[in-house]
Design a protein around this motif. Structure first.
Motif, PDB file in Angstrom:
ATOM      1  N   SER A 143       0.876  -1.276   0.137  1.00 62.30           N
ATOM      2  CA  SER A 143      -0.021   0.091  -0.139  1.00 62.30           C
ATOM      3  C   SER A 143       0.968   1.363  -0.006  1.00 62.30           C
ATOM      4  CB  SER A 143      -0.974   0.042   1.393  1.00 62.30           C
ATOM      5  OG  SER A 143      -0.334   0.115   2.513  1.00 62.30           O
ATOM      6  N   ARG A 144       1.991   1.066   0.217  1.00 58.01           N
ATOM      7  CA  ARG A 144       3.022   2.223   0.427  1.00 58.01           C
ATOM      8  C   ARG A 144       3.555   2.659  -0.984  1.00 58.01           C
ATOM      9  NH1 ARG A 144       1.082   1.146   4.611  1.00 58.01           N
ATOM     10  NH2 ARG A 144       1.228   2.599   6.560  1.00 58.01           N
ATOM     11  N   LYS A 187      -3.965   0.638   8.837  1.00 61.64           N
ATOM     12  CA  LYS A 187      -2.463   0.568   8.393  1.00 61.64           C
ATOM     13  C   LYS A 187      -2.181   0.550   6.903  1.00 61.64           C
ATOM     14  CE  LYS A 187      -1.671  -2.345  12.440  1.00 61.64           C
ATOM     15  NZ  LYS A 187      -2.953  -2.267  12.968  1.00 61.64           N
ATOM     16  N   LEU A 188      -3.501   0.062   6.237  1.00 61.34           N
ATOM     17  CA  LEU A 188      -3.099   0.068   4.778  1.00 61.34           C
ATOM     18  C   LEU A 188      -3.150   1.592   3.858  1.00 61.34           C
ATOM     19  CD1 LEU A 188      -5.060  -3.359   3.898  1.00 61.34           C
ATOM     20  CD2 LEU A 188      -2.863  -2.816   4.592  1.00 61.34           C
ATOM     21  N   LEU A 239      -3.337   8.349   6.126  1.00 56.59           N
ATOM     22  CA  LEU A 239      -4.035   8.063   7.217  1.00 56.59           C
ATOM     23  C   LEU A 239      -2.972   7.721   8.353  1.00 56.59           C
ATOM     24  CD1 LEU A 239      -6.971   8.239   8.365  1.00 56.59           C
ATOM     25  CD2 LEU A 239      -7.084   6.060   7.869  1.00 56.59           C
ATOM     26  N   GLN A 240      -2.445   6.798   8.359  1.00 55.99           N
ATOM     27  CA  GLN A 240      -1.679   6.380   9.481  1.00 55.99           C
ATOM     28  C   GLN A 240      -0.484   7.240   9.812  1.00 55.99           C
ATOM     29  OE1 GLN A 240       1.024   2.982   9.169  1.00 55.99           O
ATOM     30  NE2 GLN A 240       0.532   1.999  10.865  1.00 55.99           N
ATOM     31  N   LYS A 241      -0.132   7.863   8.789  1.00 56.20           N
ATOM     32  CA  LYS A 241       1.132   8.776   9.027  1.00 56.20           C
ATOM     33  C   LYS A 241       0.674   9.830   9.813  1.00 56.20           C
ATOM     34  CE  LYS A 241       4.417  11.965   6.849  1.00 56.20           C
ATOM     35  NZ  LYS A 241       5.163  12.446   5.647  1.00 56.20           N
ATOM     36  N   ARG A 242      -0.499  10.787   9.366  1.00 56.49           N
ATOM     37  CA  ARG A 242      -1.108  11.912   9.922  1.00 56.49           C
ATOM     38  C   ARG A 242      -1.845  11.713  11.281  1.00 56.49           C
ATOM     39  NH1 ARG A 242      -2.940  15.887   4.946  1.00 56.49           N
ATOM     40  NH2 ARG A 242      -0.911  15.586   3.710  1.00 56.49           N
ATOM     41  N   GLY A 272     -11.662  -2.628  11.501  1.00 54.86           N
ATOM     42  CA  GLY A 272     -12.363  -1.604  11.315  1.00 54.86           C
ATOM     43  C   GLY A 272     -12.548  -0.610  12.110  1.00 54.86           C
ATOM     44  N   GLN A 273     -12.227  -1.141  13.458  1.00 52.69           N
ATOM     45  CA  GLN A 273     -12.636  -0.061  14.700  1.00 52.69           C
ATOM     46  C   GLN A 273     -11.815   1.191  14.660  1.00 52.69           C
ATOM     47  OE1 GLN A 273     -12.531  -2.339  18.322  1.00 52.69           O
ATOM     48  NE2 GLN A 273     -14.528  -2.925  18.175  1.00 52.69           N
ATOM     49  N   GLU A 274     -10.673   1.010  14.268  1.00 58.45           N
ATOM     50  CA  GLU A 274      -9.837   2.325  14.272  1.00 58.45           C
ATOM     51  C   GLU A 274     -10.187   3.541  13.307  1.00 58.45           C
ATOM     52  OE1 GLU A 274      -5.219   0.832  15.032  1.00 58.45           O
ATOM     53  OE2 GLU A 274      -6.101  -0.004  13.072  1.00 58.45           O
ATOM     54  N   LEU A 275     -10.688   3.203  12.104  1.00 59.71           N
ATOM     55  CA  LEU A 275     -11.213   4.230  11.520  1.00 59.71           C
ATOM     56  C   LEU A 275     -12.400   4.851  12.024  1.00 59.71           C
ATOM     57  CD1 LEU A 275     -11.372   5.986   8.782  1.00 59.71           C
ATOM     58  CD2 LEU A 275     -12.335   4.173   7.537  1.00 59.71           C
TER      59      LEU A 275
END
Length: 1134
Positions: free
Chosen positions: A500-501, A576-577, A581-584, A600-603
């Motif tokens: 994904s990166r 994480k994918l 989003l993960q960086k910011r 799905g809970q993190e989002l």
């Protein structure tokens, strides 16, 4: 990776000095008699010989053999070699010294001295010039080499793969085998690496007796030191650059035949027989065979270590792999991958660079030979199987490997372990490795993933060709499904984190979108192998353009958009994918969502805390949520949970390639269907709650009302505030009969949809939910939020609510009564009845229509119960009855102003105004429209005491005491009111008694207000009073007259009820006498004996008038007589 050029072989590569006489080798000499070579002499650079006896023996043997060399000396004739020769070498080789040398490789010191003499004689070059004359002419580099220094044979060995001349090929092959038996026979190697050999303690360089294979160990020691140096940050004893080149050159020259790598050959002899017995030596085939069996249980550790060292050298210089260098030579040149030809260990020489460059060419659709692609596949798999082949991984991840991943070395397990825990510098090293191996193009490269997911692939993805890039996509689509196994799930997510990166690691996406990326994201400025490209930057750019409208321009091509949507759908499964989003949001994830670790809970957590997030994170989460509102299929977990509902109710919109919010709207509308499960319901509700935070999160609402919001509600962001703003504008325009509505038609339609959705769950209306939170936990702790159940609970507990919550509930009810469509429970429970009775009714008159049909035999009991609830609510306050409010807008301030003066704006009047109007109805003082509405209310409340809030409030205790059975009846038909009337004398509470007396008073005005009496006298009304217009007590007067008329025979029940009413009215008159002349006049006018009373009053007036007249006449006559009487005579005083 650049192919090594060789303008000056001496400068770049350790040369092989091959010199000697053809006669000695059994080959024909170029010309003249053969001259004996010089005896073996130790060079000055060599240290003194430690093993004197052995050296002496060797010298003696060499000296003794000198006379025979001139006459065709043979090694087989030497006594020291005869026994070994007979035991080890085929007889046909005895006459050929080269064949004997190859057979007796490293057997005796005598052989080594002979080979040393052989390779140090410059005349040996002349043999090569004779045997390989035509080959030298064909190979330009060799033809230009300086003669007389041994460089010519070095060049021929370097180009031996291109030698087609049989005799020359055989000659060079035999010489190569001799040369690689000892590092000291390789011209220049000892000089360049002597210091490093001593520093690294790789053994002695003396010419003396050593262990049989010790000389191969020296080069092996240097090779290990070279790969170890690349894995260390602090180089304590760095190997000199010229020695590094020499080591790699030796490895390269031995790349075609594993016999030439002496250390590996002797380490893997048994393993070669075990695993590669049928593999023919040459062209690196044995190497590849052994590499493929490296992690087999039967592989010896010594051989495995030697193979790993060889692989590490390949990772530093791809030319150490003969098969890869040969297969990809032309492709490297064609794809311009060989940029730097001056440094053997330059970046372009690394295996990773070669793979990156050629993979980029394949992804772009450029031709790369199948043979080269096959070799690339093997080495990509090799990199994924063994992390130690990547020095950056070993350098940066040593601590993590020891702490978390020890014991997982084989089959790529360590690499996946590092993927799971890798962050920061380690992540960079892992990303580089993944880019090189490119497992996205072929999942089989990742052995750990392949083994973990084999069962899933065979069941869920069996329709896809083996090795197809879509296999990974298929696995992602089945993530968190029943077909997915846990081990596969972990391995898949670990790999997808890195894919994904870098958008190039998804070959399908790269192929479809490379043109769009160059056009919209300016990727042409980045080299395909550049490390400067920010993680996820290109894909972020692509998905920002994926959902643009035609008006916004610069859209993605159709094929690219499909791929971008596919990736979005897959990556939404895990925060994480999404690299951006993960960086910011790393800080916010730790702060708010540390406990939300399930799928799905993190989002969802970030969306729930949207207002609390830092600006950068809030923007990213907002953009992603906005995309979800347009294409809810991005939320793959929700779509899977809602699959039954979609198939049953939303398949039409789900099949559309372009989703514009229709699917989510359909799910909301079918939120309470039987196919709806808890997961789907929770997911849909969560998305609705998120939508409340920003009107942009509702795609259809945003597109329909964007211009209206900017014009009428600027600077308002929250959706609920926008809805209130727009709906208020619409309501004001409607009430003021504006010529033109300020809110556009399409926005008004969508606004209605949003209002209806918000009415289903109190949480969707923050202005209502926030003030009522404490009341919810106190009064309705076990009630579900959905289906408006929580709102209904609060309505039923209205009297116990806190002031703020009570005010909000009252406002809500006021809106719902004005617009019944917003009453979710009413519309849900009475849905079928509305279709049956009110199809032609206006939406705002639905409740009125239902009330009119409430007592129909076809009315559903549940709906009837709901209608009664709404009637009870309406009768608590005239403001909750818009029809009454409009009809009595003049009467209310005229007759009930004192009540209005005490009223609170946001709380009920508990039926006081309606009670006031009821009394005026009895007095027949209301306007016709208002009188009609009050009559309806009186008729309804006469049948059900609960519809009279004043009666219920004041008489609840008396009802419980006197009318228990009547109140418990499921169907209310006025029995409770009748009970109270009958027991009027038993009522103790004055307030209740007054309410009952008011009922009696009201019943005089209209028989319909007294349902028990009306039922009893229905036939008599039809027979005797059919011509009498209802209202104003006319039909009641008709019945009273019939009762008094002895000629009329009424029904017994009617007669009894009428007599009871007369007695009640008489009692009422006694206990509640008229309070003034006007009240007395009203009582007379409303009395059933009104005519009689009026007659008697008139008769009394007439009698009084006659009496008065008579008395007046008598008084007048007496007065006149007195005036006419003569005066009396008076006496004269004389």
């Amino acid at each position: 990776m650049a192919a090594y050029g060789r303008p000056q072989l001496l400068l770049l590569l350790p040369c092989v000095c091959l010199c000697g006489f053809g006669s000695v080798l059994g080959l024909k000499a170029p010309s003249g008699p053969a001259e004996p070579p010089n005896p073996p002499v130790l060079r000055a650079a060599d240290p003194p010989v430690k093993d004197a006896p052995a050296a002496a023996a060797a010298a003696a043997a060499a000296g003794a053999s000198q006379p025979r060399r001139a006459t065709g000396w043979k090694l087989s004739e030497e006594e020291a070699c005869r026994e070994d020769l007979t035991r080890l070498c085929p007889k046909h080789t005895w006459t050929n010294n080269l064949a004997v040398l190859e057979c007796l490789q490293d057997r005796r010191e005598l052989l080594w001295n002979y080979k040393l003499n052989l390779t140090t004689d410059p005349k040996f070059e002349s043999v090569a010039m004779e045997v390989c004359k035509s080959t030298i002419a064909e190979i330009k580099e060799c033809n230009e080499e300086e003669r007389g220094r041994g460089y010519l044979v070095s060049c021929l060995v370097d180009h031996r793969g291109n030698i087609s001349e049989y005799q020359c090929n055989q000659y060079i092959t035999k010489m190569t085998s001799i040369i690689f038996s000892d590092y000291r026979l390789i011209c220049g190697f000892m000089d360049k690496c002597k210091e490093d050999i001593n520093n690294m303690r790789c053994g002695s360089i003396n010419v003396g007796h050593k262990d049989v294979h010790s000389q191969g160990e020296v080069i092996a020691c240097l090779e290990k030191a070279l790969v170890r140096e690349a894995e260390q940050q602090d180089h304590v004893r760095p190997i000199k650059e010229e020695c590094q080149k020499a080591i790699l050159r030796v490895a390269e020259l031995s790349s075609d035949d594993f016999h030439l790598d002496r250390h590996l050959y002797f380490s893997c002899r048994d393993d070669r027989e075990r695993f590669c017995q049928n593999t023919q030596a040459g062209e690196g085939k044995v190497y590849k065979c052994l590499f493929n069996h490296k992690f087999e249980e039967a592989m010896s550790e010594k051989c495995r270590d030697a193979l790993t060292t060889r692989q590490k050298l390949i990772s530093q210089d791809y030319k150490v792999s003969y098969s890869l260098a040969k297969a990809c030579k032309l492709d490297l040149r064609k794809q311009r991958c060989s940029l730097d030809t001056n440094l053997p260990r330059a970046r372009e020489a690394r295996l990773s660079y070669l793979l990156l460059c050629l993979e980029a060419a394949v992804h772009r659709g450029r031709p790369v030979s199948g043979e080269c692609q096959g070799e690339m596949l093997d080495y990509r798999r090799m990199l994924m199987e063994d992390f130690s082949l990547s020095p950056e991984i070993v350098l940066h991840c040593r601590t993590e490997i020891e702490a978390h991943c020890s014991g997982l070395h084989r089959k790529g397990r360590t690499l996946h372990c590092l993927m799971r825990i890798g962050r920061g510098d380690r992540s960079t090293a892992l990303q580089t490795l993944i880019q090189s191996a490119d497992p996205g193009a072929d999942y089989r490269i990742d052995r750990a993933l392949n083994e973990a997911c084999e069962s899933v692939i065979q069941t869920a993805c069996k329709h896809i060709r083996t090795g197809d890039p879509m296999i990974l996509s298929c696995l992602m689509e089945h993530l968190y499904t029943e077909k997915m196994v846990e081990d596969c799930e972990h391995r898949l997510l670990e790999l997808q984190y890195f894919i994904s990166r870098d958008w190039k690691l998804d070959p399908i996406l790269y192929k479809k979108c490379q043109g769009d990326a160059a056009r919209l994201c300016h990727t042409h400025g980045w080299n395909e192998t550049s490390e400067l490209m920010p993680p996820g930057a290109v894909f972020s750019c692509l998905y920002r353009h994926a959902y643009r409208t035609e008006e916004q321009g610069r859209r993605l091509s159709r094929d690219c958009k499909v791929e971008v949507q596919r990736i979005l759908h897959q990556r939404a499964l895990d925060v994480k994918l999404d690299p951006e989003l993960q960086k910011r949001c790393m800080t916010d994830l730790g702060k708010w969502c540390s406990e939300k670790t399930d799928t799905g809970q993190e989002l969802e957590c970030l969306q729930d805390h949207l207002e609390d997030l830092v600006s950068a994170c809030r923007d990213v989460v907002g953009n992603l949520t906005e995309l979800e509102s347009e294409d809810i299929q991005i939320d793959a977990l929700l779509i899977r949970a809602c699959e039954p509902v979609i198939q049953a109710h939303c398949h039409d919109v789900a099949d559309n390639q372009i989703d514009t919010g229709d699917l989510m709207e359909c799910l909301v509308q079918n939120k309470h269907q039987k196919e709806m499960n808890d997961k789907c319901s929770v997911g849909v509700t969560h998305f609705q709650l998120v939508q409340m935070k920003d009107f942009r999160f509702s795609y259809k609402f945003k597109m329909s009302c964007k211009e209206d919001v900017l014009r009428l509600c600027p600077n308002i962001k929250k959706k609920v505030d926008v809805v209130i703003c727009l709906s208020t504008t619409v309501r004001n325009d409607t009430l003021q009969d504006a010529r033109e509505q300020r809110v556009s038609l399409k926005c008004r339609k969508q606004l209605r949809v949003e209002e209806l959705e918000m009415s289903e769950d109190i949480r969707l209306e923050p202005e209502l939910y926030d003030p009522c939170k404490s009341d919810i936990s106190r009064l309705c702790p076990n009630v579900n939020f959905g289906n408006a159940q929580m709102i209904e609970c609060l309505k039923e507990q209205k009297k116990q609510l806190s002031q703020r919550c009570h005010q909000r509930i009252f406002r809500l009810q006021e809106v719902e009564m004005t617009d019944p469509e917003l009453d979710y429970q009413l519309m849900r429970v009475c849905k079928q009845m509305i279709k049956r009775f009110c199809t032609e009714a206006d939406a705002r008159n639905v409740l009125q229509c239902l009330k009119q049909n409430k007592n129909s035999e076809l009315m559903d009991p549940k709906c009837k119960q709901m209608i009664t609830k709404r009637q009870i609510t309406q009768n608590t306050d005239y403001r909750l009855n818009p029809v009454l409010r409009k009809a009595c807008r003049a009467d209310i301030p005229k007759f009930c102003q004192s009540i209005l003066n005490k009223a609170n704006e946001d709380s009920e009047l508990e039926g006081q105004v309606i009670a006031c109007l009821k009394l005026k109805y009895a007095d027949q003082r209301l306007s016709p429209d208002c009188e009609d509405q009050i009559r309806v209310i009186l008729q309804e409340s006469a049948l059900d005491y609960r519809l009279d809030p004043q009666l219920q409030m004041h008489c609840s205790d008396e009802i419980s005491r006197l009318c228990v059975e009547e109140a418990a009846a499921q169907e209310q038909t006025g029995q409770v009111e009748e009970c109270l009337k009958v027991n009027l004398l038993k009522i103790k509470q004055e307030a209740c008694k007054k309410e009952v007396l008011n009922m009696l008073k009201e019943s005089k005005a209209d028989i319909f207000v007294d349902p028990v009496l009306h039922t009893a006298c229905a036939l008599d009304l039809k027979h005797h009073c059919a011509a009498i217009t209802p209202g104003r007590g006319r039909q009641m007067s008709c019945l009273m007259e019939a009762l008094q008329d002895k000629r009329v025979r009424l029904q017994p029940e009617c007669k009894k009820r009428l007599q009871d009413r007369i007695d009640m009215w008489s009692y009422a008159a006694k206990v509640a006498p008229a309070e003034g002349f006007s009240d007395l006049a009203v009582q007379v006018m409303t009395s059933p004996s009104k005519n009689y009373i009026l007659f008697m009053i008139a008769l009394s007036v007439c009698v009084l008038f006659l009496v008065g007249l008579l008395c007046g006449r008598i008084t007048k006559r007496v007065t006149r007589e007195l005036k006419d009487r003569p005066p009396l005579a008076t006496e004269n005083p004389h």
